[in-house]
Design a protein around this motif. Structure first.
Motif, mmCIF file in Angstrom:
data_model
loop_
_atom_site.group_PDB
_atom_site.id
_atom_site.type_symbol
_atom_site.label_atom_id
_atom_site.label_comp_id
_atom_site.label_asym_id
_atom_site.label_seq_id
_atom_site.Cartn_x
_atom_site.Cartn_y
_atom_site.Cartn_z
ATOM 1 N N ALA A 72 0.820 -1.214 0.000
ATOM 2 C CA ALA A 72 0.000 0.000 0.000
ATOM 3 C C ALA A 72 0.850 1.258 0.000
ATOM 4 O O ALA A 72 0.305 2.359 0.113
ATOM 5 N N LEU A 73 2.164 1.107 -0.123
ATOM 6 C CA LEU A 73 3.059 2.268 -0.042
ATOM 7 C C LEU A 73 3.607 2.687 -1.398
ATOM 8 O O LEU A 73 3.487 3.846 -1.806
ATOM 9 N N GLY A 74 4.233 1.759 -2.118
ATOM 10 C CA GLY A 74 4.913 2.138 -3.343
ATOM 11 C C GLY A 74 6.112 3.013 -3.040
ATOM 12 O O GLY A 74 6.602 3.094 -1.907
ATOM 13 N N GLY B 99 -4.104 -1.126 -0.435
ATOM 14 C CA GLY B 99 -3.562 -1.695 -1.662
ATOM 15 C C GLY B 99 -4.132 -3.075 -1.938
ATOM 16 O O GLY B 99 -4.473 -3.825 -1.017
ATOM 17 N N LEU B 100 -4.246 -3.416 -3.208
ATOM 18 C CA LEU B 100 -4.689 -4.742 -3.632
ATOM 19 C C LEU B 100 -3.912 -5.114 -4.887
ATOM 20 O O LEU B 100 -3.839 -4.314 -5.834
ATOM 21 N N ALA B 101 -3.325 -6.310 -4.894
ATOM 22 C CA ALA B 101 -2.510 -6.724 -6.031
ATOM 23 C C ALA B 101 -2.702 -8.205 -6.307
ATOM 24 O O ALA B 101 -2.867 -9.006 -5.380
ATOM 25 N N TYR B 102 -2.666 -8.535 -7.590
ATOM 26 C CA TYR B 102 -2.760 -9.932 -8.023
ATOM 27 C C TYR B 102 -1.513 -10.277 -8.821
ATOM 28 O O TYR B 102 -1.126 -9.541 -9.743
ATOM 29 N N GLU B 103 -0.874 -11.386 -8.448
ATOM 30 C CA GLU B 103 0.280 -11.903 -9.186
ATOM 31 C C GLU B 103 -0.111 -13.224 -9.822
ATOM 32 O O GLU B 103 -0.546 -14.157 -9.137
ATOM 33 N N PHE C 192 -2.412 -2.513 3.892
ATOM 34 C CA PHE C 192 -2.860 -1.339 4.628
ATOM 35 C C PHE C 192 -1.640 -0.578 5.130
ATOM 36 O O PHE C 192 -0.660 -1.183 5.578
ATOM 37 N N ALA C 193 -1.697 0.736 5.039
ATOM 38 C CA ALA C 193 -0.604 1.565 5.558
ATOM 39 C C ALA C 193 -1.179 2.816 6.208
ATOM 40 O O ALA C 193 -2.194 3.371 5.743
ATOM 41 N N TYR C 194 -0.535 3.240 7.286
ATOM 42 C CA TYR C 194 -0.899 4.487 7.952
ATOM 43 C C TYR C 194 0.340 5.367 7.994
ATOM 44 O O TYR C 194 1.384 4.968 8.513
ATOM 45 N N VAL C 195 0.225 6.566 7.422
ATOM 46 C CA VAL C 195 1.352 7.482 7.291
ATOM 47 C C VAL C 195 1.187 8.630 8.288
ATOM 48 O O VAL C 195 0.176 9.348 8.289
#
Length: 500
Positions: free
Chosen positions: A48-50, A303-307, A361-364
């Motif tokens: 969820a960061l990049g 974030g959501l990702a499929y590999e 999930f990320a909290y900044v």
């Protein structure tokens, strides 16, 4: 008692008969945590960061988070320690290696039309060594019950004696080759000298207490080159795509030794032997990834990702050698060397690894720090060798489906900034891909690191450690006793980044 040196002409033999096993499939289905020092220090929790070159391996939308062009490379030290316990005897083996395990760049193109909601577009390319295969394991101990003769007998029973006596090693399939080695090395004997005999007995003394050593040395890599494209919508939603090219080069050398101290008789029996195997696997593969990152608020990111599966096209080369020593009371020892000096080149085959789904999930905390969590799911029972209509592959695939399981993986990372200095820590837990949880156990890892921002140049340093237990037989059938292995991986990574 026959005694001679059996030697075939040196060369290659080409065969469509396969010898692939579940361990070969798992070698490519499992990924290690590699990448930039920042990525490793934070446990790989970047879905969820990049904003990191290796974050593209988790979520391809991460390249659109970059504000500026960036290129970088990472040098890593790999230190592996394997503690082995074989019937109460403990041994330790270590391996150290260095590798340029990551290199890549992201280029950001900002939309000059201020009225457009699509704020920027990014292109990236990144190389990661997904798996470093440099490793060595040494196991030794006294087996109270079983000899390696069971391995050769399991392949020999059912094979006509004429095949083992009159045929050449290179003309036989993989199973018959194992029987051939045992017969020509006098580890096994036919129950009858009739050419149609299909039953064999051991020439190893019964009674147990066989001292055994098993050495496994591996080297090579499994690399992935990712071509990335991503875009940003209102700087709130990031969408990305990876097209991945995989390439692997793997070598494995195994050497098994056994001796026994059984009382000698007037008949020759096996007193010691050494069985060597060499495997070389190479090939290429393809996979793709899609992902999205949503900036829900200034603090919260999802974030959501499929590999996808990785579709490998692989080739194997395999060679063997057996040296057996027979002894009898008041008679000289005999050495029987079965060294075909032939490399089996098997027909190319395909391997499909399981797909993977990651939620993040990320909290900044403004510019002072962040906390990030990734949760990934992977079903290893979907691993398949192809073509699936091949009877051997069908059996192996059915076996993998029955013993492999769905897994969950959790990665947690944190970062705290003090002006130009960044402090980082991470945690990683991955469930065993095996239902029995013992063939390969759960993985637990911890990491930490720091980074310093010099402006257009950044330097990051990380240390990561992970441990996992395993227990796999030295051989796939007939003699399946194996050592309990405790593996500890310690890695140090240094990354140099440049903003352009």
């Amino acid at each position: 008692m026959k005694k001679y040196l059996f030697l075939l002409l040196t060369g290659f033999t080409f065969s469509a008969v396969q010898s692939q096993e579940i361990t070969d499939a798992m070698r490519y289905a499992q990924d290690n945590l590699n990448g930039t020092a920042r990525f490793r220090a934070m446990g790989g929790a970047f879905g969820a960061l990049g904003g990191d070159l290796s974050s593209l391996n988790i979520n391809p939308a991460g390249s659109a988070v970059f504000s500026n062009n960036q290129i970088g490379a990472t040098l890593s030290s790999y230190n592996t320690k394997n503690n082995s316990n074989y019937f109460g005897s403990t041994t330790t083996d270590k391996n150290n290696s260095f590798d340029l395990n990551q290199a890549g760049g992201v280029f950001v193109f900002k939309n000059q039309n201020s009225n457009s909601n699509w704020k920027k577009f990014s292109l990236g390319v990144n190389y990661d060594n997904v798996n470093n295969y440099n490793n060595s394991i040494f196991s030794a101990g006294t087996n109270p019950t079983n000899s390696v003769d069971g391995y050769f007998l399991s392949y020999a029973n059912g094979v006509p004696l004429s095949d083992l006596r009159d045929s050449s090693y290179g003309s036989l399939n993989h199973g018959a080759q194992q029987a051939f080695l045992g017969y020509q090395g006098y580890v096994i004997n036919p129950e009858s000298t009739n050419s149609n005999n299909t039953q064999y007995t051991s020439n190893v003394p019964a009674g147990g207490n066989y001292y055994q050593e098993n050495t496994i040395s591996t080297n090579g890599y499994n690399g992935k080159l990712s071509f990335n494209a991503a875009t940003s919508y209102k700087d709130k939603l990031y969408i990305g795509l990876n097209l991945n090219s995989h390439f692997t080069d793997y070598r494995q050398s195994t050497s098994f030794y056994e001796d026994n101290s059984a009382p000698l008789t007037t008949d020759y029996t096996i007193t010691r032997l050494r069985f060597d195997n060499e495997l070389y696997t190479y090939g290429t593969g393809f996979s793709f990834q899609i992902g999205a990152i949503a900036k829900v608020t200034n603090e919260v990111r999802l974030g959501l990702a499929y590999e996808s599966s990785t579709w490998y096209h692989l080739s194997d080369e395999f060679s063997q050698k057996l040296v057996a020593v027979s002894s009898a009371a008041n008679l000289p020892d005999t050495n029987d060397v079965v060294d075909p000096q032939i490399t089996n080149v098997y027909a190319p085959y395909k391997l499909q690894t399981p797909s993977k789904l990651t939620g993040s999930f990320a909290y900044v905390f403004g510019k002072s720090g962040l906390i990030s969590i990734d949760y990934a799911m992977k079903d290893y029972s979907n691993t398949k060798f192809k073509p699936e209509n091949d009877s051997y592959f069908r059996d192996v695939n059915s076996y993998m489906n029955s013993v492999l399981d769905k897994t969950n993986e959790v990665r947690v990372g944190a970062e705290y900034k003090i002006e130009q200095l960044s402090l980082r820590a991470g945690y990683r837990y991955e469930q065993s891909p095996y239902k029995n949880k013992t063939t390969v156990g759960d993985l637990t890892g911890y990491s930490g690191g720091l980074g310093y921002n010099f402006g257009s140049t950044k330097v990051d340093l990380s240390y990561s450690t992970a441990k996992r237990n395993s227990q796999q037989g030295f051989f796939s059938q007939g003699f399946t006793d194996g050592a309990k292995i405790n593996t500890m991986n310690n890695n140090v990574s240094l990354t140099l980044l440049f903003e352009l």
